[in-house]
Write a protein that holds these residues in place. Structure first.
Motif, mmCIF file in Angstrom:
data_model
loop_
_atom_site.group_PDB
_atom_site.id
_atom_site.type_symbol
_atom_site.label_atom_id
_atom_site.label_comp_id
_atom_site.label_asym_id
_atom_site.label_seq_id
_atom_site.Cartn_x
_atom_site.Cartn_y
_atom_site.Cartn_z
ATOM 1 N N ALA A 1 28.660 -51.610 46.467
ATOM 2 C CA ALA A 1 27.815 -50.437 46.700
ATOM 3 C C ALA A 1 28.405 -49.195 46.033
ATOM 4 C CB ALA A 1 27.649 -50.206 48.201
ATOM 5 N N LEU A 2 29.729 -49.059 46.046
ATOM 6 C CA LEU A 2 30.369 -47.947 45.334
ATOM 7 C C LEU A 2 30.131 -48.064 43.836
ATOM 8 C CD1 LEU A 2 33.840 -47.502 47.120
ATOM 9 C CD2 LEU A 2 31.780 -46.103 47.395
ATOM 10 N N ARG A 3 30.160 -49.275 43.312
ATOM 11 C CA ARG A 3 29.877 -49.491 41.888
ATOM 12 C C ARG A 3 28.451 -49.045 41.552
ATOM 13 N NH1 ARG A 3 34.605 -49.905 39.210
ATOM 14 N NH2 ARG A 3 35.955 -51.535 40.046
ATOM 15 N N PHE A 4 27.530 -49.334 42.448
ATOM 16 C CA PHE A 4 26.142 -48.882 42.270
ATOM 17 C C PHE A 4 26.095 -47.360 42.196
ATOM 18 C CE2 PHE A 4 22.452 -47.067 44.472
ATOM 19 C CZ PHE A 4 21.402 -47.546 43.689
ATOM 20 N N MET A 5 26.813 -46.697 43.088
ATOM 21 C CA MET A 5 26.850 -45.233 43.077
ATOM 22 C C MET A 5 27.416 -44.715 41.758
ATOM 23 S SD MET A 5 28.187 -44.508 46.994
ATOM 24 C CE MET A 5 28.509 -42.770 46.683
ATOM 25 N N SER A 6 28.441 -45.392 41.262
ATOM 26 C CA SER A 6 29.076 -44.985 40.007
ATOM 27 C C SER A 6 28.096 -45.025 38.839
ATOM 28 C CB SER A 6 30.271 -45.912 39.723
ATOM 29 O OG SER A 6 30.816 -45.640 38.454
ATOM 30 N N THR A 7 27.330 -46.110 38.770
ATOM 31 C CA THR A 7 26.346 -46.260 37.688
ATOM 32 C C THR A 7 25.246 -45.218 37.797
ATOM 33 O OG1 THR A 7 26.761 -48.635 37.551
ATOM 34 C CG2 THR A 7 24.680 -47.834 36.643
ATOM 35 N N GLU A 8 24.738 -45.036 39.013
ATOM 36 C CA GLU A 8 23.575 -44.175 39.204
ATOM 37 C C GLU A 8 23.899 -42.693 39.064
ATOM 38 O OE1 GLU A 8 20.304 -45.103 39.605
ATOM 39 O OE2 GLU A 8 21.173 -47.036 39.001
ATOM 40 N N ILE A 9 25.062 -42.249 39.500
ATOM 41 C CA ILE A 9 25.362 -40.822 39.431
ATOM 42 C C ILE A 9 25.485 -40.357 37.983
ATOM 43 C CG2 ILE A 9 27.882 -41.056 39.630
ATOM 44 C CD1 ILE A 9 25.695 -38.265 41.165
ATOM 45 N N GLU A 10 26.062 -41.173 37.143
ATOM 46 C CA GLU A 10 26.155 -40.800 35.720
ATOM 47 C C GLU A 10 24.779 -40.755 35.085
ATOM 48 O OE1 GLU A 10 28.511 -42.039 31.597
ATOM 49 O OE2 GLU A 10 28.793 -43.236 33.428
ATOM 50 N N LYS A 11 23.950 -41.742 35.437
ATOM 51 C CA LYS A 11 22.612 -41.831 34.864
ATOM 52 C C LYS A 11 21.734 -40.656 35.303
ATOM 53 C CE LYS A 11 20.800 -45.864 35.406
ATOM 54 N NZ LYS A 11 20.109 -47.005 36.083
ATOM 55 N N ARG A 12 21.755 -40.360 36.596
ATOM 56 C CA ARG A 12 20.809 -39.371 37.134
ATOM 57 C C ARG A 12 21.251 -37.935 36.938
ATOM 58 N NH1 ARG A 12 18.692 -42.101 42.831
ATOM 59 N NH2 ARG A 12 19.000 -44.270 42.174
ATOM 60 N N THR A 13 22.529 -37.732 36.624
ATOM 61 C CA THR A 13 22.989 -36.365 36.309
ATOM 62 C C THR A 13 23.127 -36.173 34.807
ATOM 63 O OG1 THR A 13 25.341 -36.964 36.450
ATOM 64 C CG2 THR A 13 24.260 -36.209 38.485
ATOM 65 N N ASN A 14 22.616 -37.133 34.044
ATOM 66 C CA ASN A 14 22.707 -37.059 32.576
ATOM 67 C C ASN A 14 24.144 -36.897 32.097
ATOM 68 O OD1 ASN A 14 19.833 -37.223 32.108
ATOM 69 N ND2 ASN A 14 19.699 -35.104 32.804
ATOM 70 N N GLY A 15 25.048 -37.579 32.777
ATOM 71 C CA GLY A 15 26.446 -37.558 32.361
ATOM 72 C C GLY A 15 27.250 -36.373 32.849
ATOM 73 N N GLU A 16 26.629 -35.476 33.623
ATOM 74 C CA GLU A 16 27.367 -34.317 34.126
ATOM 75 C C GLU A 16 28.427 -34.737 35.147
ATOM 76 O OE1 GLU A 16 24.900 -31.204 35.640
ATOM 77 O OE2 GLU A 16 23.622 -31.155 33.850
ATOM 78 N N VAL A 17 28.122 -35.795 35.886
ATOM 79 C CA VAL A 17 29.053 -36.299 36.903
ATOM 80 C C VAL A 17 29.275 -37.795 36.681
ATOM 81 C CG1 VAL A 17 29.507 -36.634 39.368
ATOM 82 C CG2 VAL A 17 28.240 -34.611 38.590
ATOM 83 N N LYS A 18 30.516 -38.183 36.657
ATOM 84 C CA LYS A 18 30.867 -39.594 36.568
ATOM 85 C C LYS A 18 31.696 -39.960 37.798
ATOM 86 C CE LYS A 18 30.757 -39.963 31.525
ATOM 87 N NZ LYS A 18 31.488 -40.416 30.291
ATOM 88 N N MET A 19 31.764 -41.251 38.087
ATOM 89 C CA MET A 19 32.499 -41.683 39.273
ATOM 90 C C MET A 19 33.250 -42.961 38.941
ATOM 91 S SD MET A 19 30.836 -42.538 42.986
ATOM 92 C CE MET A 19 31.435 -43.953 43.924
ATOM 93 N N ASP A 20 34.565 -42.895 39.029
ATOM 94 C CA ASP A 20 35.414 -44.066 38.833
ATOM 95 C C ASP A 20 35.752 -44.653 40.204
ATOM 96 O OD1 ASP A 20 35.410 -43.644 36.099
ATOM 97 O OD2 ASP A 20 37.270 -42.492 36.119
#
Length: 323
Positions: A40-59
């Motif tokens: 589920a954290l991996r899902f968040m990582s993928t989606e946050i980068e996508k939906r913020t247009n790369g403004e926020v990334k999550m490792d």
């Protein structure tokens, strides 16, 4: 001339935005890569980068890579860890009211648990968390916790006597396990495998999913369904990190977090039965149901009264009334 200057300034502004470095959030837990919570954290990582247009990334750093249970929660307070997904009771070191979520035999079902978290009790806890530097994003389902050990199946409180059982370092959990007859032994999850292997521990308490994900079936013989705790994991963002990403991206992250919670609960439901079946069929673990858990509950019922007497926040009555 003016038009050319304005165009040049606009170009420089766009270029600076395009070249701006993203804010990189570090998220961590104590669990294995194939655990539903890590997925589920991996899902968040993928989606946050996508939906913020790369403004926020999550490792994502699973398996206690950024520290043990207490260290990662402390990191969120200090801002050295951006997101911690952790057993909700661990946050009680900073927000004592969170101990309501580690009261034994309080929640009777997954539905009852999430009804409380999504209702008034959840609002009360969220306000307390915010005051101490946490931004609660969502809760993941941690299943019910039962007894696991290498000595014998547990069928009564007498069977627990003398067994050194690893617990998370939360006062209420330590008291509960001791009052049920075992010797509660606080320890980071990352140290449990070797402690079982070396005989430092006789057992521990958790879910089949965690046992499978961390391969603890290699060091655990007996799983006895007591279901003494049904507690969630809180996914919390540091207030320091929330300021870095801004209100717009925080709203996006919260929306994604709720979706991740739904995904995690779905994955949990799909995987738990399969994991138990595999561990049983391969002879790794012997599972047994405790037919009567009343004596276990009776041994700990004073803890609810003690909680209400201490905090007087009405949470006990609110949760019990909803069930």
């Amino acid at each position: 001339m003016k038009r050319s200057l304005l165009l040049a300034m606009a170009f420089m502004l766009v270029a600076s935005i395009c070249n701006a470095k993203p804010v990189v959030l570090r998220a961590t837990n104590t669990l294995g890569e194939d655990h539903p919570m890590t997925q589920a954290l991996r899902f968040m990582s993928t989606e946050i980068e996508k939906r913020t247009n790369g403004e926020v990334k999550m490792d994502v750093y699973p398996n206690s890579q950024l520290g043990g249970n207490k260290e990662m929660v402390e990191g969120v307070v200090l801002g050295t860890v951006d997101i911690a997904q952790q057993f909700a009771g661990t946050f009680s070191s900073y927000v004592p009211e969170m101990e309501i979520l580690v009261q034994p035999f309080l929640f009777k079902s997954e539905e009852g648990l999430f009804k409380a978290l999504n209702g008034k009790p959840g609002e009360i806890l969220a306000a307390s968390l915010e005051k101490k530097g946490f931004v609660p994003l969502t809760y993941f389902y941690g299943g019910s916790r039962s007894f696991i050990n290498n000595e014998r199946p547990i069928n009564s409180v007498e069977d627990l006597k003398g067994l050194k059982i690893r617990v998370i370092g939360v006062k209420t959990v330590i008291k509960a396990i001791n009052q049920m007859g075992a010797i509660a032994t606080p320890m980071n999850q990352s140290d449990v495998y070797s402690a079982l292997q070396q005989g430092v521990l006789d057992g521990w308490e958790n879910s089949p999913v965690t046992m499978y994900s961390l391969k603890l079936y290699e060091q655990s013989k007996y799983f006895s369904y007591s279901r003494h705790l049904m507690t969630p994991d809180l996914v919390a963002l540091s207030k320091v990190s929330a300021k870095k990403i801004g209100d717009k991206n925080l709203a996006i992250l919260k929306e994604i977090s709720l979706e991740a919670s739904a995904l995690e609960r779905k994955l949990w439901a799909e995987n738990e039965g399969k994991m138990v079946q595999e561990m049983t069929e391969k002879g790794w673990v012997e599972f047994n149901e405790i037919k009567d858990t009343t004596p276990f509950a009776d041994a700990t019922k004073n803890l609810l009264d003690a909680y209400e007497a201490k905090y007087k926040n009405g949470l006990v009555d609110l949760i019990l009334a909803d069930q």
